[in-house]
Design a protein around this motif. Structure first.
Motif, short mmCIF file in Angstrom:
data_model
loop_
_atom_site.label_atom_id
_atom_site.label_comp_id
_atom_site.label_asym_id
_atom_site.label_seq_id
_atom_site.Cartn_x
_atom_site.Cartn_y
_atom_site.Cartn_z
N VAL A 1 0.73 -1.10 -0.06
CA VAL A 1 0.01 0.04 0.12
C VAL A 1 0.82 1.36 0.17
N ASP B 1 -3.86 3.27 4.73
CA ASP B 1 -4.19 2.19 3.81
C ASP B 1 -4.37 0.81 4.44
N ALA C 1 -7.37 0.69 6.55
CA ALA C 1 -8.63 0.63 5.62
C ALA C 1 -8.86 -0.91 5.25
N THR D 1 -1.93 -0.02 -4.73
CA THR D 1 -1.92 1.53 -4.85
C THR D 1 -3.23 2.14 -5.27
N ASN D 2 -3.32 3.31 -5.09
CA ASN D 2 -4.56 3.95 -5.55
C ASN D 2 -4.67 3.89 -7.08
#
Lengths: 361, 175
Positions: free
Chosen positions: B62, B67, B70, B120-121
């Motif tokens: 992450v 994160d 989450a 990752t985003n």
């Protein structure tokens, strides 16, 4: 496609304005620097989700106000839409929020709800100016007719910026070449989508522009051709790598695209007279509006900002003939003089003075 | 003074914990010496359960510490985490060496890990970082995966973000 009403709050020199627009010709008269261009810009922003003239969105916010807003009611494709766009000063940067029928929308996803073709004096550079004017012309047309084009363009620009920074880091010995293929692949994938959209649009635009030009200039031939990067883009990027490293920027890709414009067989930018160049510009802008209509099934709103005074009689008549063809038109001018009386009779004429819109006289 | 062997061993193990020095280790060990048997059993059970629950062949990568929380909140994931503390972004002078990619490769060198999930985003830099990790990790014989993109649960289809909806449609699953 038509704009039913427009409301501006703290938008440039308009503190507060609400106007209703009629379905055909709306004429706004006013001296320079009273707000004529600002009014058309506000409408164009709803079509493009960004100002066609200013990169700094903070410029749109009126003096001493925290935020600017543009709201509109639009009729199109058999439905009525309410659009609202707000630009606010944030703590770090300007914040733009968009709502379509009350539902929040990302800025890149707004174009396509309202279609407009803006024609203003700046466009006279379309033929004689640098390639950036022609890329902008293509982009402003394509965001309105190709779903996802705006998003792809924004991503392409971001990846290009990353790759250029990486080139400089590699050249400066701060980083190896290990991550370069990742950026190259993404740049090639996004770039190819832009190239495909542009090439497709130009092949449709060329005969439309030629027909318009021929009609104004007694059959004089106009040829438009898309001049894009070498295909496929991936290998082309790889081939230019050493050169790119030396220069610290990317030498191939759609960010270097151009349109080749030829009048009677000669390159228009260098060899055409000013009159011919202006005819080509009018033809291209009308072709843009034709293309949008062909793709979306509705005439875009035609926004003419003070361009009639820049044109001589035959070109002006060609443009005004379009104005009489149906479809909504919003025109600004210093004087009512260039408009034929028959047209003025059907128009709603208002005057702009110091950021206020009032009946004339 | 010579301590009994089991006590000596416990002090040794405790002093290897992060933030625990020899003095603290001694104090903790003597605490358990005085505590009843049940207390010691509860601790050793908790430790064993923890190890049984965690899948050490799985690493989720992450961008940031939050994160981790989450993903932990979902209670679905039982593997390990690796926080990069950033993403590749040459504009911000961040390359592979500036985020914790070398450390990730060190963790994989042991050979126990069989899958790396790159969470990752889903933006430009997050996707580029994922593509880069796939490039450097795949040759090690470790599978690299990415969390699925899809429709938010309980969301209204009508209001779904267009890109999300488009991706969800193109990567649909057979029921």
């Amino acid at each position: 496609m038509r704009l039913v009403s427009l409301t501006l709050r703290n938008y440039r020199n308009y503190a507060r304005l609400t106007i209703e627009l009629q379905p055909q010709l709306n004429l706004f008269l006013g001296q320079n620097a009273q707000g004529k261009t600002n009014l058309l810009e506000a409408i164009a922003i709803l079509a493009l989700s960004a100002s066609p003239r200013s990169r700094r969105e903070a410029d749109l916010i009126g003096p001493a106000a925290p935020e600017a807003s543009v709201e509109a009611v639009v009729d199109g494709a058999g439905r009525r839409l309410e659009l609202a766009l707000k630009v606010a000063h944030g703590s770090e940067r300007t914040v733009k929020t968009i709502r379509v029928d009350g539902v929040a929308r990302r800025a890149v996803d707004l174009p396509g709800e309202v279609q407009a073709t803006l024609f203003w004096p700046e466009d006279l550079n379309l033929v004689k100016g640098g390639p950036e004017h022609r890329r902008r012309f293509l982009n402003e047309m394509l965001v309105q007719v190709v779903k996802g084009y705006g998003r792809t363009l924004a991503s392409y620009r971001r990846v290009l910026e990353q790759r250029n920074s990486l080139l400089k880091r590699i050249a400066g010995g701060l980083e190896g070449r290990g991550s370069l293929p990742v950026w190259d692949e993404e740049l090639a994938a996004l770039g190819s989508r832009l190239v495909e959209a542009r090439a497709g649009a130009v092949s449709q635009l060329a005969p439309l522009a030629a027909a318009n030009h021929g009609a104004i200039a007694a059959g004089e031939p106009l040829e438009i051709e898309y001049s894009g990067p070498p295909a496929p883009l991936g290998p082309a990027l790889a081939a230019s790598l050493e050169e790119d490293l030396r220069r610290g920027s990317t030498g191939v890709g759609p960010h270097r695209d151009d349109l080749s414009i030829r009048i009677a067989g000669s390159e228009a930018r260098s060899f055409a007279s000013q009159g011919q160049q202006r005819t080509a510009v009018v033809s291209l802008k009308l072709a843009e509006s034709d293309l949008i209509e062909a793709r979306c099934g509705e005439r875009p709103i035609l926004l003419l900002d003070d361009v009639l005074s820049e044109l001589d009689a035959p070109r002006r008549e060609a443009l005004l003939a379009r104005v009489g063809e149906g479809g909504q038109v919003v025109v600004t001018s210093v004087e009512a003089e260039p408009f034929p009386a028959a047209l003025l009779e059907r128009a709603t004429v208002r005057c702009i003075s110091g950021g206020r819109v009032e009946p004339c006289g | 003074m010579q301590l009994p062997e089991p006590l000596e061993r416990l002090i040794g193990e405790l002093s290897r914990l992060p933030g625990v020095g020899p003095k603290t280790a001694q104090r903790l060990a003597f605490h358990f010496l005085r505590a009843d048997r049940e207390r010691a059993e509860r601790l050793s059970e908790a430790l064993l359960d923890l190890k049984a629950r965690i899948d050490e062949t799985l690493i989720c990568v992450v961008e940031a510490p939050l994160d981790v929380l989450a993903i932990e909140r979902t209670a679905e994931y039982r593997g390990l985490f690796h926080v990069l503390h950033g993403v590749l972004s040459p504009i911000d002078n961040v390359g592979a060496e500036e985020i914790h990619i070398p450390e990730l490769l060190d963790r994989l060198a042991g050979g126990e890990v069989r899958e790396v999930i790159v969470a990752t985003n889903p933006d430009i830099e997050g996707e580029a970082t994922a593509a880069y990790l796939q490039r450097v990790i795949s040759p090690l014989g470790v599978q690299v995966t990415r969390p699925a993109h899809g429709l938010p649960f309980g969301g209204d289809l009508e209001y779904a973000d267009e890109l999300t909806l488009a991706r969800a449609m193109s990567r649909r699953q057979v029921l």
